[in-house]
Scaffold this motif. Structure first.
Motif, PDB file in Angstrom:
ATOM      1  N   GLN A 141       0.839  -1.201  -0.058  1.00 47.67           N
ATOM      2  CA  GLN A 141      -0.120   0.044  -0.005  1.00 47.67           C
ATOM      3  C   GLN A 141       0.916   1.298   0.031  1.00 47.67           C
ATOM      4  N   PRO A 142       1.045   2.012  -1.028  1.00 49.22           N
ATOM      5  CA  PRO A 142       1.720   3.084  -1.143  1.00 49.22           C
ATOM      6  C   PRO A 142       1.346   4.359  -0.207  1.00 49.22           C
ATOM      7  N   CYS A 143       2.252   4.890   0.261  1.00 51.82           N
ATOM      8  CA  CYS A 143       1.902   6.176   1.043  1.00 51.82           C
ATOM      9  C   CYS A 143       2.185   7.583   0.272  1.00 51.82           C
ATOM     10  N   TYR A 144       2.163   8.552   0.857  1.00 42.49           N
ATOM     11  CA  TYR A 144       2.553   9.944   0.210  1.00 42.49           C
ATOM     12  C   TYR A 144       3.841   9.882  -0.333  1.00 42.49           C
ATOM     13  N   LEU A 145       4.940   9.590   0.728  1.00 45.11           N
ATOM     14  CA  LEU A 145       6.201   9.674   0.155  1.00 45.11           C
ATOM     15  C   LEU A 145       6.609   8.710  -0.719  1.00 45.11           C
ATOM     16  N   CYS A 146       5.868   7.549  -0.818  1.00 45.70           N
ATOM     17  CA  CYS A 146       6.203   6.430  -1.836  1.00 45.70           C
ATOM     18  C   CYS A 146       5.719   7.067  -3.230  1.00 45.70           C
ATOM     19  N   ILE A 147       4.794   7.557  -3.366  1.00 44.75           N
ATOM     20  CA  ILE A 147       4.235   8.210  -4.475  1.00 44.75           C
ATOM     21  C   ILE A 147       4.885   9.112  -4.918  1.00 44.75           C
ATOM     22  N   PHE A 148       5.277  10.050  -4.150  1.00 44.71           N
ATOM     23  CA  PHE A 148       6.134  11.260  -4.303  1.00 44.71           C
ATOM     24  C   PHE A 148       7.449  10.816  -4.833  1.00 44.71           C
ATOM     25  N   GLN A 149       8.056   9.942  -4.310  1.00 43.15           N
ATOM     26  CA  GLN A 149       9.451   9.384  -4.862  1.00 43.15           C
ATOM     27  C   GLN A 149       9.200   8.894  -6.335  1.00 43.15           C
ATOM     28  N   ARG A 150       8.032   8.050  -6.629  1.00 44.51           N
ATOM     29  CA  ARG A 150       7.667   7.778  -7.914  1.00 44.51           C
ATOM     30  C   ARG A 150       7.720   8.917  -8.969  1.00 44.51           C
ATOM     31  N   LEU A 151       7.107  10.079  -8.417  1.00 42.06           N
ATOM     32  CA  LEU A 151       6.813  11.003  -9.436  1.00 42.06           C
ATOM     33  C   LEU A 151       8.308  11.847  -9.506  1.00 42.06           C
ATOM     34  N   LEU A 152       9.253  11.655  -8.621  1.00 42.40           N
ATOM     35  CA  LEU A 152      10.639  12.232  -8.688  1.00 42.40           C
ATOM     36  C   LEU A 152      11.428  11.281  -9.549  1.00 42.40           C
ATOM     37  N   TYR A 153      11.118  10.002  -9.853  1.00 37.81           N
ATOM     38  CA  TYR A 153      11.917   9.143 -10.618  1.00 37.81           C
ATOM     39  C   TYR A 153      11.152   9.601 -12.140  1.00 37.81           C
ATOM     40  N   LEU A 154      10.130   9.724 -12.222  1.00 39.41           N
ATOM     41  CA  LEU A 154       9.493  10.103 -13.583  1.00 39.41           C
ATOM     42  C   LEU A 154      10.007  11.310 -13.905  1.00 39.41           C
ATOM     43  N   LEU A 155      10.210  12.316 -13.090  1.00 42.71           N
ATOM     44  CA  LEU A 155      10.776  13.717 -13.216  1.00 42.71           C
ATOM     45  C   LEU A 155      12.320  13.452 -13.778  1.00 42.71           C
ATOM     46  N   LEU A 156      13.035  12.619 -12.887  1.00 43.58           N
ATOM     47  CA  LEU A 156      14.456  12.210 -13.595  1.00 43.58           C
ATOM     48  C   LEU A 156      14.464  11.951 -14.817  1.00 43.58           C
ATOM     49  N   ALA A 157      13.507  10.907 -15.156  1.00 41.20           N
ATOM     50  CA  ALA A 157      13.452  10.311 -16.593  1.00 41.20           C
ATOM     51  C   ALA A 157      13.248  11.494 -17.635  1.00 41.20           C
ATOM     52  N   GLY A 158      12.263  12.353 -17.457  1.00 39.27           N
ATOM     53  CA  GLY A 158      11.837  13.277 -18.320  1.00 39.27           C
ATOM     54  C   GLY A 158      12.920  14.216 -18.446  1.00 39.27           C
ATOM     55  N   LEU A 159      13.758  14.463 -17.312  1.00 33.05           N
ATOM     56  CA  LEU A 159      15.077  15.412 -17.664  1.00 33.05           C
ATOM     57  C   LEU A 159      15.977  14.625 -18.280  1.00 33.05           C
TER      58      LEU A 159
END
Length: 168
Positions: free
Chosen positions: A33-51
């Protein structure tokens, strides 16, 4: 093997997207069950990929992309370290989502509404439901963000047309 700047950025993007996919499928397989910090890290990995993909398209701006990737990775290290601390000492922290929503929680909630299967928060940040070699997913995320930070720093610091082994 010598890598061009574009190839190095492709590896950074692929690694980041691979970590998102691995985290998602591990969560589904182990019913985490992902939490807020888990999901935020997922978003940061996606941002890293985009950059990193921006670095593939515009390699002449390598330094800019590496700085932005580095700053994003530092944000990921801090986020994952905070979650690791929350898992280590749950009695000393206030759980995410139990007070007025922070900016981080609002961002995650917005993405959760847009794509619930990928970004919906269903867990608590203090839970340590899965470990591998004694490390939780948050601990592993600290390590992976540090690796991406080091790779971006190495790529950003190399000479302009230097095609050296593995980001040198």
């Amino acid at each position: 093997m010598r890598l061009s700047t574009r190839q190095a950025f492709v590896i950074l993007a692929s690694a980041s997207l691979g970590l998102v996919a691995a985290g998602y499928f591990l969560g589904e397989w182990a019913r985490l069950q992902p939490c807020y910090l888990c999901i935020f890290q997922r978003l940061l990995y996606l941002l890293l990929a985009g950059l990193a993909l921006c670095g593939v398209l515009l390699p002449r701006w390598r330094t800019l992309w590496c700085v932005l990737i580095g700053l994003t990775a530092i944000g990921g290290v801090l986020t994952a370290a905070e979650q690791s601390w929350m898992q280590y000492a749950p009695e000393r922290v206030v759980e995410c989502g139990f007070s007025d929503p922070t900016l981080l929680e609002r961002i995650v909630d917005w993405f959760g509404v847009q794509w619930p299967a990928m970004f919906m928060v269903t867990g608590f940040c203090t839970n340590k439901d899965w470990t591998f070699l004694g490390f939780s997913l948050a601990n592993w995320s600290v390590i992976f963000f540090l690796v991406l930070l080091c790779a971006a720093a190495r790529l950003g610091c190399r000479r302009k047309d230097d095609k050296c082994p593995l980001f040198r």
